[in-house]
Enzyme design. Structure first.
Site, PDB file in Angstrom:
ATOM      1  N   HIS A 178      -0.046  15.492 -26.478  1.00  0.00           N
ATOM      2  CA  HIS A 178      -0.076  14.122 -25.981  1.00  0.00           C
ATOM      3  C   HIS A 178      -1.127  13.327 -26.527  1.00  0.00           C
ATOM      4  CE1 HIS A 178       3.437  15.332 -23.894  1.00  0.00           C
ATOM      5  NE2 HIS A 178       3.538  13.968 -23.071  1.00  0.00           N
ATOM      6  N   GLU A 205       9.847  17.173 -25.158  1.00  0.00           N
ATOM      7  CA  GLU A 205       9.021  17.555 -23.876  1.00  0.00           C
ATOM      8  C   GLU A 205       9.583  19.032 -23.432  1.00  0.00           C
ATOM      9  OE1 GLU A 205       6.686  15.971 -23.080  1.00  0.00           O
ATOM     10  OE2 GLU A 205       6.908  13.711 -23.239  1.00  0.00           O
ATOM     11  N   ARG A 223       0.854  -1.236  -0.051  1.00  0.00           N
ATOM     12  CA  ARG A 223       0.074   0.009  -0.041  1.00  0.00           C
ATOM     13  C   ARG A 223       1.008   1.332  -0.069  1.00  0.00           C
ATOM     14  NH1 ARG A 223      -3.195  -3.053   3.624  1.00  0.00           N
ATOM     15  NH2 ARG A 223      -4.882  -4.040   2.518  1.00  0.00           N
ATOM     16  N   LYS A 244       7.782  22.655 -14.592  1.00  0.00           N
ATOM     17  CA  LYS A 244       6.961  21.328 -14.401  1.00  0.00           C
ATOM     18  C   LYS A 244       6.692  21.498 -13.030  1.00  0.00           C
ATOM     19  CE  LYS A 244       5.594  16.783 -15.057  1.00  0.00           C
ATOM     20  NZ  LYS A 244       5.841  15.547 -15.678  1.00  0.00           N
ATOM     21  N   HIS A 264      -0.423  10.019 -28.185  1.00  0.00           N
ATOM     22  CA  HIS A 264      -0.535   8.615 -27.558  1.00  0.00           C
ATOM     23  C   HIS A 264      -1.317   7.727 -28.508  1.00  0.00           C
ATOM     24  CE1 HIS A 264      -0.363  10.006 -23.083  1.00  0.00           C
ATOM     25  NE2 HIS A 264       0.725   9.789 -23.561  1.00  0.00           N
ATOM     26  N   ASN A 297       0.000  18.126 -21.188  1.00  0.00           N
ATOM     27  CA  ASN A 297      -0.419  17.022 -21.952  1.00  0.00           C
ATOM     28  C   ASN A 297      -0.391  17.798 -23.441  1.00  0.00           C
ATOM     29  OD1 ASN A 297      -0.514  15.019 -19.999  1.00  0.00           O
ATOM     30  ND2 ASN A 297      -2.857  16.023 -19.705  1.00  0.00           N
ATOM     31  N   LYS A 313       3.568  11.266 -11.702  1.00  0.00           N
ATOM     32  CA  LYS A 313       2.597  10.304 -12.598  1.00  0.00           C
ATOM     33  C   LYS A 313       3.210   9.034 -12.542  1.00  0.00           C
ATOM     34  CE  LYS A 313      -0.355  13.390 -15.161  1.00  0.00           C
ATOM     35  NZ  LYS A 313      -0.465  13.885 -16.599  1.00  0.00           N
ATOM     36  N   HIS A 319       8.259   7.846 -27.453  1.00  0.00           N
ATOM     37  CA  HIS A 319       7.083   8.853 -27.121  1.00  0.00           C
ATOM     38  C   HIS A 319       7.570  10.188 -27.336  1.00  0.00           C
ATOM     39  CE1 HIS A 319       4.498  10.449 -23.947  1.00  0.00           C
ATOM     40  NE2 HIS A 319       5.476  11.254 -23.691  1.00  0.00           N
ATOM     41  N   GLU A 371      -4.077  16.834 -11.609  1.00  0.00           N
ATOM     42  CA  GLU A 371      -4.772  17.360 -12.845  1.00  0.00           C
ATOM     43  C   GLU A 371      -6.073  17.529 -12.960  1.00  0.00           C
ATOM     44  OE1 GLU A 371      -2.618  15.432 -16.201  1.00  0.00           O
ATOM     45  OE2 GLU A 371      -4.517  15.391 -17.111  1.00  0.00           O
ATOM     46  N   ARG A 382      -2.609  21.403 -14.640  1.00  0.00           N
ATOM     47  CA  ARG A 382      -1.676  20.275 -15.358  1.00  0.00           C
ATOM     48  C   ARG A 382      -1.904  19.825 -16.283  1.00  0.00           C
ATOM     49  NH1 ARG A 382       1.413  15.704 -11.536  1.00  0.00           N
ATOM     50  NH2 ARG A 382       2.470  14.805 -13.160  1.00  0.00           N
TER      51      ARG A 382
HETATM   52  P1  NAD Z   1      12.884   4.964 -21.890  1.00  0.00           P
HETATM   53  O1  NAD Z   1      12.902   4.855 -20.533  1.00  0.00           O
HETATM   54  O2  NAD Z   1      12.448   3.692 -22.945  1.00  0.00           O
HETATM   55  O3  NAD Z   1      14.437   5.360 -22.306  1.00  0.00           O
HETATM   56  C1  NAD Z   1      15.109   5.382 -23.650  1.00  0.00           C
HETATM   57  C2  NAD Z   1      16.025   4.421 -23.876  1.00  0.00           C
HETATM   58  O4  NAD Z   1      17.071   4.997 -23.471  1.00  0.00           O
HETATM   59  C3  NAD Z   1      15.756   3.077 -23.337  1.00  0.00           C
HETATM   60  O5  NAD Z   1      16.157   2.194 -24.210  1.00  0.00           O
HETATM   61  C4  NAD Z   1      16.878   2.966 -22.177  1.00  0.00           C
HETATM   62  O6  NAD Z   1      17.329   1.718 -21.748  1.00  0.00           O
HETATM   63  C5  NAD Z   1      18.035   3.964 -22.791  1.00  0.00           C
HETATM   64  N1  NAD Z   1      18.696   4.604 -21.708  1.00  0.00           N
HETATM   65  C6  NAD Z   1      18.262   5.129 -20.574  1.00  0.00           C
HETATM   66  N2  NAD Z   1      19.370   5.947 -19.989  1.00  0.00           N
HETATM   67  C7  NAD Z   1      20.407   5.834 -20.660  1.00  0.00           C
HETATM   68  C8  NAD Z   1      21.598   6.218 -20.915  1.00  0.00           C
HETATM   69  N3  NAD Z   1      22.082   7.210 -19.806  1.00  0.00           N
HETATM   70  N4  NAD Z   1      22.492   6.109 -21.716  1.00  0.00           N
HETATM   71  C9  NAD Z   1      21.914   5.177 -22.987  1.00  0.00           C
HETATM   72  N5  NAD Z   1      20.966   4.750 -22.964  1.00  0.00           N
HETATM   73  C10 NAD Z   1      19.924   5.011 -22.068  1.00  0.00           C
HETATM   74  O7  NAD Z   1      12.332   6.405 -22.741  1.00  0.00           O
HETATM   75  P2  NAD Z   1      12.075   7.852 -22.139  1.00  0.00           P
HETATM   76  O8  NAD Z   1      12.114   8.599 -23.334  1.00  0.00           O
HETATM   77  O9  NAD Z   1      13.257   7.936 -20.963  1.00  0.00           O
HETATM   78  O10 NAD Z   1      10.661   7.667 -21.379  1.00  0.00           O
HETATM   79  C11 NAD Z   1       9.611   7.462 -22.063  1.00  0.00           C
HETATM   80  C12 NAD Z   1       8.405   6.960 -21.074  1.00  0.00           C
HETATM   81  O11 NAD Z   1       8.168   8.073 -20.075  1.00  0.00           O
HETATM   82  C13 NAD Z   1       7.256   6.973 -21.788  1.00  0.00           C
HETATM   83  O12 NAD Z   1       6.550   5.454 -21.483  1.00  0.00           O
HETATM   84  C14 NAD Z   1       6.223   7.959 -21.359  1.00  0.00           C
HETATM   85  O13 NAD Z   1       4.869   7.524 -21.322  1.00  0.00           O
HETATM   86  C15 NAD Z   1       6.606   8.275 -19.957  1.00  0.00           C
HETATM   87  N6  NAD Z   1       6.423   9.704 -19.554  1.00  0.00           N
HETATM   88  C16 NAD Z   1       6.050   9.650 -18.399  1.00  0.00           C
HETATM   89  C17 NAD Z   1       5.790  11.036 -17.787  1.00  0.00           C
HETATM   90  C18 NAD Z   1       5.201  11.231 -16.688  1.00  0.00           C
HETATM   91  O14 NAD Z   1       4.906  12.177 -16.039  1.00  0.00           O
HETATM   92  N7  NAD Z   1       5.263  10.298 -15.648  1.00  0.00           N
HETATM   93  C19 NAD Z   1       5.883  12.207 -18.612  1.00  0.00           C
HETATM   94  C20 NAD Z   1       6.643  11.805 -19.845  1.00  0.00           C
HETATM   95  C21 NAD Z   1       6.589  10.543 -20.404  1.00  0.00           C
HETATM   96  N1  GLY Z   2       3.732  14.492 -18.470  1.00  0.00           N
HETATM   97  C1  GLY Z   2       2.383  15.152 -17.984  1.00  0.00           C
HETATM   98  C2  GLY Z   2       2.418  15.523 -16.805  1.00  0.00           C
HETATM   99  O1  GLY Z   2       3.259  15.118 -15.977  1.00  0.00           O
HETATM  100  O2  GLY Z   2       1.360  15.892 -16.063  1.00  0.00           O
END
Ligand code: NAD
Ligand code: GLY
Length: 361
Positions: free
Chosen positions: A245, A182, A118, A224, A249, A242, A140, A262, A234, A238
């Site tokens: 997005h 972003e 939890r 942010k 998406h 998006n 998030k 992404h 949100e 907030r």
């Molecule tokens: P990812 O986590 O897939 O990383 C991209 C690639 O880079 C992967 O292959 C990873 O293994 C590699 N990698 C990571 N760090 C590295 C480094 N220092 N050197 C070499 N390779 C490295 O993708 P991302 O772009 O970091 O994140 C995308 C994800 O984030 C999506 O799932 C998206 O939905 C999510 N997201 C979430 C929020 C939120 O608010 N929580 C906001 C935006 C995006």
């Molecule tokens: N990536 C959108 C948010 O964090 O609200």
């Protein structure tokens, strides 16, 4: 080292930004209340940074779980691997989960922390540009479902975010561009001055100039943090984060997770949102063109893949931003000023999707 604070009352936390921070003993440990931790990372990041992080966790009994790499593994099934590691190693409620990796690892580790017994503490150590400027901040957390992106998750804030900009040295160029999507979003939705600075410094950012990167990570985290500090769950402002997005998406879901990154989907999604804003008479064409051009310069796509046109509206309908009363989109009133719009004109939306008379190409 720079510190940006996200102010959320008793859930407030610091975002530490600097070079070499992973190796700074005490910075992470000062946020760990028990003597156990589980590092959640993946098969790409583990060989690069796991040892450095472990070495700085002096006095903490650390276990590690290494997940398969990729958006297509951001699933409930992979999440189970984290719970297995926690339970097999007898982690109790005092444990801390540390996410070491990009947004995929961060979103999954955060959701595991929100639900294990939890709720246990967690710390974000983001290693991609995208995760440093966006996903590690704001709480998030989620996994994907075959029918929709990030559909199963929770709002759950970390104890701190530790951003070591040195980790970007190993990031592939395509991932750097994805992170810039972003960054550009932050300028486009609410800070014209930042957008103009990005325009001037895009070459430096693509060349990974240390000062440009440090300034960008800090400014994006400030933007942010300011927005999330006003609207954690949100309910209002907030949602502006998006921008691009709902279109993005739809692209990710329609192509299959991981086909486009992404950030790439968000890049094309922002151009589509700008295109629609111009069609609706909300935003001037010049501002929308500037946005399109910066997205292109960042090495990102500026149009959706043609094969998705017929399914696009249905795919958009699967987004979390859909309310009871219909589709809700983030559009532009001007470059640097985004706005939420309900029930947009369907004909114009279809024109944007099909690219007929594409205004911005
Ligand atoms: P990812 O986590 O897939 O990383 C991209 C690639 O880079 C992967 O292959 C990873 O293994 C590699 N990698 C990571 N760090 C590295 C480094 N220092 N050197 C070499 N390779 C490295 O993708 P991302 O772009 O970091 O994140 C995308 C994800 O984030 C999506 O799932 C998206 O939905 C999510 N997201 C979430 C929020 C939120 O608010 N929580 C906001 C935006 C995006
Ligand atoms: N990536 C959108 C948010 O964090 O609200």
């Amino acid at each position: 080292m720079e510190i940006v604070n996200l102010e959320l009352g008793q859930d407030s936390y610091p975002i530490y930004i600097g070079s070499g921070l992973i190796q700074t003993a005490d910075l992470v440990t000062s946020h760990i209340k028990g003597n156990r931790a589980l590092i959640v990372t993946n098969e790409t990041v583990a060989p690069l940074y796991q040892e450095q992080l472990e070495n700085s966790l002096c006095g903490i009994n650390v276990d590690v779980v290494v997940l398969p790499d990729g958006e297509r593994f951001k699933t409930l099934e992979t999440l189970t691997l984290i719970f297995d590691a926690l339970l097999q190693n007898n982690h109790n409620r005092q444990t801390t989960i540390i996410a070491l990796g990009g947004g995929v690892v961060g979103d999954m580790a955060g959701f595991a922390a929100a639900s294990y017994q939890r709720g246990v503490d967690f710390i974000q150590v983001p290693t991609t540009l995208l995760s440093q400027v966006d996903s590690s901040v704001g709480g998030k957390t989620a996994v994907n479902h075959p029918l929709g992106k990030n559909m199963i998750g929770a709002f759950y804030q970390p104890q701190c975010v530790l951003i070591d900009t040195n980790t970007l040295a190993t990031l592939p160029a395509r991932e750097l561009s994805a992170g810039l999507a972003e960054v550009i979003k932050h300028g486009a939705l609410g800070d014209r001055e930042y957008f103009d600075w990005l325009e001037l410094n895009i070459e430096g950012l693509l060349a990974m100039d240390a000062q440009c990167i440090a300034q960008t990570v800090k400014r994006s985290c400030e933007i942010k943090a300011e927005i999330v500090g006003q609207d954690e769950k949100e309910q209002g402002i907030r949602a502006l984060l998006n921008f691009g997005h709902t279109f993005g998406h739809a692209i990710e879901n329609g192509l299959g997770y991981g086909e486009w990154l992404h950030g790439e989907a968000v890049g094309a999604g922002m151009v589509m949102a700008a295109d629609l804003s111009v069609r609706l008479g909300m935003c001037d064409r010049e501002g929308a063109l500037k946005l399109r051009d910066l997205i292109a310069k960042a090495g990102l796509p500026i149009a959706p893949p043609p094969g998705l046109v017929n399914q696009f509206t249905e795919l958009m309908g699967r987004d979390k931003k859909v309310s009871d009363s219909g589709l809700r989109l983030v559009l532009l009133e001007a470059l640097g000023k985004a706005k939420l719009v309900d029930n947009v004109d369907d004909v114009m939306l279809q024109q944007t999707i099909s690219g007929s008379d594409r205004l911005l190409s």
